[in-house]
Design a protein around this motif. Structure first.
Motif, PDB file in Angstrom:
ATOM      1  N   ASP A  27       0.858  -1.175   0.000  1.00  0.00           N
ATOM      2  CA  ASP A  27       0.000   0.000   0.000  1.00  0.00           C
ATOM      3  C   ASP A  27       0.899   1.231   0.000  1.00  0.00           C
ATOM      4  N   ASN A  28       0.768   2.059  -1.019  1.00  0.00           N
ATOM      5  CA  ASN A  28       1.663   3.197  -1.166  1.00  0.00           C
ATOM      6  C   ASN A  28       1.503   4.217  -0.041  1.00  0.00           C
ATOM      7  N   GLU A  29       0.310   4.353   0.482  1.00  0.00           N
ATOM      8  CA  GLU A  29       0.076   5.352   1.532  1.00  0.00           C
ATOM      9  C   GLU A  29       0.627   4.892   2.875  1.00  0.00           C
ATOM     10  N   THR A  30       0.374   3.653   3.246  1.00  0.00           N
ATOM     11  CA  THR A  30       0.804   3.166   4.558  1.00  0.00           C
ATOM     12  C   THR A  30       2.196   2.556   4.528  1.00  0.00           C
ATOM     13  N   GLN A  31       2.707   2.240   3.304  1.00  0.00           N
ATOM     14  CA  GLN A  31       4.005   1.571   3.155  1.00  0.00           C
ATOM     15  C   GLN A  31       4.045   0.253   3.924  1.00  0.00           C
ATOM     16  N   VAL A  32       2.944  -0.482   3.889  1.00  0.00           N
ATOM     17  CA  VAL A  32       2.826  -1.763   4.574  1.00  0.00           C
ATOM     18  C   VAL A  32       2.519  -2.854   3.550  1.00  0.00           C
TER      19      VAL A  32
END
Length: 351
Positions: free
Chosen positions: A227-232
């Motif tokens: 996930d690009n936003e959470t970097q998870v």
């Protein structure tokens, strides 16, 4: 009096040049030295951006001849051969190829050669080299190298930035890489991103679907999603496995045998959409998307005969126009004029 086009100021002439398709640029270079200088200039690249003149290409590299890339101009159905990739690595293979910010990027890979022998076995180290190609100026440029050298890895573009993950450090000792990293074209720099949760002793590839990076390992039923936003990273089941695929909009199309399936979600329900006759007996072909079309490119006519030329080569290109409501349209594009054999890389380019 203008020095470029008679009766027009140079500012207007440059606006005209900016709207000339790239496949005509070789002819413009032959007119005079002034036109050649304009066509090769960085200024023309900037003006094309200002007037929002954009062309769409499919970029293709094959096993024969080595380090040659061609661009297919879909609108005019012509192939453009670009300058040879200036890498010193002979027969660069198993690299990553993506495009962003109007440029083609070639990342990593390994030399496909039997010249390097370690302990009686083939062992060629991967490279961390990164090259970018700008179609207007026709120039290859070295970029900041990846933090880790890698081959047979996953790569994709998220929000204009390049993500690479997984792969191997050389061509023989299969020690999988768990690290991932991200490249920002604006700053020409790489930074680490979270490691992959799982590593496998198998090549991997990437696909960007719904603004998320998906990493898949061949023959394995799992997919790792960033996930690009959470970097998870999250791990999920997937039915894609080792099949060629293309992403059109938010939809995934997977080719199994001669049949192309539409998947409405990762690992979800499949619906057969098209039968691509002749591809069951092919190997080493490329599959990618450009706009709302799927390209099936080149390859070899006989299964198992990869890295062959002559009667096994196939420079043909089939283009499928995808529709969720209507019947798909199929047409044959003009065959590649130089590339032959196994497709090593293919990616769309908007420039």
């Amino acid at each position: 009096m203008s020095t470029l086009i008679e009766a027009f100021p140079d500012e207007v002439s440059l606006m005209i040049f900016a709207r000339v398709p790239l496949y005509l640029h070789p002819r413009l270079r032959l007119v005079c030295h002034a036109w050649k200088a304009v066509v090769n200039s960085v200024e023309l690249f900037k003006i094309r951006k200002e007037v929002n003149f954009v062309e769409n290409f499919m970029c293709v590299c094959s096993y024969e001849p080595e380090k040659i890339w061609q661009l297919h101009d879909a609108q005019h159905d012509v192939w453009i051969t670009i300058p040879v990739l200036p890498s010193s690595i002979r027969h660069l293979s198993y690299f990553g190829a993506v495009s962003t910010a109007g440029k083609l990027y070639v990342l990593g890979g390994v030399r496909d050669s039997k010249d390097d022998i370690t302990d009686g076995r083939l062992c060629t180290p991967a490279t961390n080299q990164v090259w970018s190609y700008e179609p207007v100026t026709r120039r290859w440029t070295t970029c900041a190298p990846m933090i880790m050298a890698r081959t047979k890895f996953a790569c994709g573009v998220l929000d204009g930035k390049i993500i690479v993950a997984g792969g191997f450090s050389n061509s023989f000792h299969r020690r999988p890489i768990k690290q991932a990293e991200m490249y920002d074209p604006k700053s020409n720099s790489w930074i680490p991103v979270p490691d992959l949760p799982l590593t496998h002793n198998a090549p991997c590839y990437g696909a960007v679907v719904r603004e998320k990076m998906h990493v898949l390992h061949k023959e394995l039923p799992t997919v790792q999603i960033l996930d690009n936003e959470t970097q998870v990273w999250t791990v999920s089941e997937s039915s894609w496995r080792n099949y060629p695929l293309a992403v059109v909009g938010d939809d995934v199309y997977v080719m199994c045998g001669e049949k192309i399936y539409h998947e409405n979600q990762v690992g979800g329900e499949k619906q057969r959409k098209f039968t691509a006759s002749g591809y069951k007996s092919k190997s080493g072909f490329g599959m990618s998307s450009l706009g709302n079309s799927i390209y099936l490119i080149g390859g070899n006519e006989l299964r198992g005969k990869i890295f062959r030329t002559q009667k096994y080569e196939s420079p043909g290109v089939a283009v499928l126009t995808v529709s969720l409501e209507e019947r798909w349209a199929l047409h044959e594009a003009k065959p590649m004029t130089h590339c032959r054999g196994t497709i090593l890389g293919c990616t769309p380019l908007r420039s």
